[in-house]
Scaffold this motif. Sequence first.
Motif, mmCIF file in Angstrom:
data_model
loop_
_atom_site.group_PDB
_atom_site.id
_atom_site.type_symbol
_atom_site.label_atom_id
_atom_site.label_comp_id
_atom_site.label_asym_id
_atom_site.label_seq_id
_atom_site.Cartn_x
_atom_site.Cartn_y
_atom_site.Cartn_z
ATOM 1 N N TRP A 30 10.387 16.436 -1.548
ATOM 2 C CA TRP A 30 8.945 16.441 -1.309
ATOM 3 C C TRP A 30 8.419 15.018 -1.236
ATOM 4 O O TRP A 30 9.100 14.072 -1.605
ATOM 5 C CB TRP A 30 8.234 17.176 -2.452
ATOM 6 C CG TRP A 30 8.261 16.404 -3.728
ATOM 7 C CD1 TRP A 30 7.344 15.474 -4.158
ATOM 8 C CD2 TRP A 30 9.285 16.421 -4.719
ATOM 9 N NE1 TRP A 30 7.734 14.930 -5.356
ATOM 10 C CE2 TRP A 30 8.925 15.498 -5.713
ATOM 11 C CE3 TRP A 30 10.474 17.124 -4.864
ATOM 12 C CZ2 TRP A 30 9.706 15.265 -6.844
ATOM 13 C CZ3 TRP A 30 11.247 16.885 -5.980
ATOM 14 C CH2 TRP A 30 10.859 15.980 -6.952
ATOM 15 N N ARG A 31 7.168 14.913 -0.806
ATOM 16 C CA ARG A 31 6.433 13.654 -0.881
ATOM 17 C C ARG A 31 4.950 13.988 -0.928
ATOM 18 O O ARG A 31 4.504 15.019 -0.406
ATOM 19 C CB ARG A 31 6.736 12.751 0.312
ATOM 20 C CG ARG A 31 6.162 13.256 1.612
ATOM 21 C CD ARG A 31 6.323 12.240 2.731
ATOM 22 N NE ARG A 31 5.987 12.903 3.981
ATOM 23 C CZ ARG A 31 6.656 12.795 5.093
ATOM 24 N NH1 ARG A 31 7.719 12.034 5.147
ATOM 25 N NH2 ARG A 31 6.279 13.435 6.164
ATOM 26 N N SER A 32 4.208 13.100 -1.569
ATOM 27 C CA SER A 32 2.758 13.283 -1.604
ATOM 28 C C SER A 32 2.208 12.932 -0.221
ATOM 29 O O SER A 32 2.789 12.141 0.516
ATOM 30 C CB SER A 32 2.131 12.396 -2.678
ATOM 31 O OG SER A 32 2.421 11.032 -2.431
ATOM 32 N N SER A 88 -3.020 9.929 -1.607
ATOM 33 C CA SER A 88 -2.795 10.335 -2.989
ATOM 34 C C SER A 88 -3.051 9.178 -3.945
ATOM 35 O O SER A 88 -2.716 8.033 -3.652
ATOM 36 C CB SER A 88 -1.352 10.818 -3.152
ATOM 37 O OG SER A 88 -1.064 11.051 -4.507
ATOM 38 N N GLU A 97 7.518 10.700 -4.273
ATOM 39 C CA GLU A 97 8.483 11.462 -3.493
ATOM 40 C C GLU A 97 9.706 11.681 -4.357
ATOM 41 O O GLU A 97 9.950 10.940 -5.303
ATOM 42 C CB GLU A 97 8.854 10.750 -2.195
ATOM 43 C CG GLU A 97 9.529 9.416 -2.398
ATOM 44 C CD GLU A 97 9.813 8.705 -1.080
ATOM 45 O OE1 GLU A 97 9.457 9.235 -0.026
ATOM 46 O OE2 GLU A 97 10.411 7.634 -1.127
ATOM 47 N N ALA A 126 0.980 17.649 -1.733
ATOM 48 C CA ALA A 126 2.358 17.264 -1.413
ATOM 49 C C ALA A 126 2.900 18.194 -0.339
ATOM 50 O O ALA A 126 2.387 19.301 -0.140
ATOM 51 C CB ALA A 126 3.234 17.345 -2.660
ATOM 52 N N TYR A 152 7.690 6.997 -7.763
ATOM 53 C CA TYR A 152 6.240 7.120 -7.686
ATOM 54 C C TYR A 152 5.574 5.802 -8.049
ATOM 55 O O TYR A 152 6.160 4.952 -8.718
ATOM 56 C CB TYR A 152 5.733 8.246 -8.584
ATOM 57 C CG TYR A 152 5.694 7.912 -10.050
ATOM 58 C CD1 TYR A 152 4.499 7.557 -10.661
ATOM 59 C CD2 TYR A 152 6.841 7.948 -10.823
ATOM 60 C CE1 TYR A 152 4.449 7.241 -12.005
ATOM 61 C CE2 TYR A 152 6.802 7.648 -12.159
ATOM 62 C CZ TYR A 152 5.602 7.291 -12.750
ATOM 63 O OH TYR A 152 5.564 6.986 -14.065
#
Length: 149
Positions: free
Chosen positions: A75-77, A81, A86, A62, A108
């Motif tokens: 955040w975000r992956s 993934s 996020e 992430a 998600y």
Amino acid sequence: MSIHVERSIRIDRSPQELYQFWRNFENLPRFMNHLESVKVLDEQRSHWITKAPLGNHIEWDAEITQDQENELICWRSLPGSNVPNEGCVSFRSSEYEAGTEVKVTMDYSPFGGMAGAVIATFLGEAPDGQLYEDLWRLKQEIEGGNTAL
């Protein structure tokens, strides 16, 4: 398919203390039971390992997309993934009460799609309930003095 989860809790600490604790992502498995580990790779990226239904594990990287000191972390992956996700966590002083409102908003796509989401819920691992329990454990740990901030 994307699942949206949002929860908040008031914790009797300052936004600065809570931001600093959360910003060290390696602290998160201390109160998030589904996380096995988070390894900080650099100032923006981290590697996550989480428990999945039926004893499985899921890993992803992430990146931080927004970081406002003492206020907000988003955040975000990274692409590729198995669990695209996020979200944001915010830390706001309460006008009327002591302490800080910690609010987590997350979207998600569950591992295994709709079937994975149904199995997780059936096994008692519904994301809304997990997030509520995680935030409650954070509150207990921080307010109980079990952790140095």
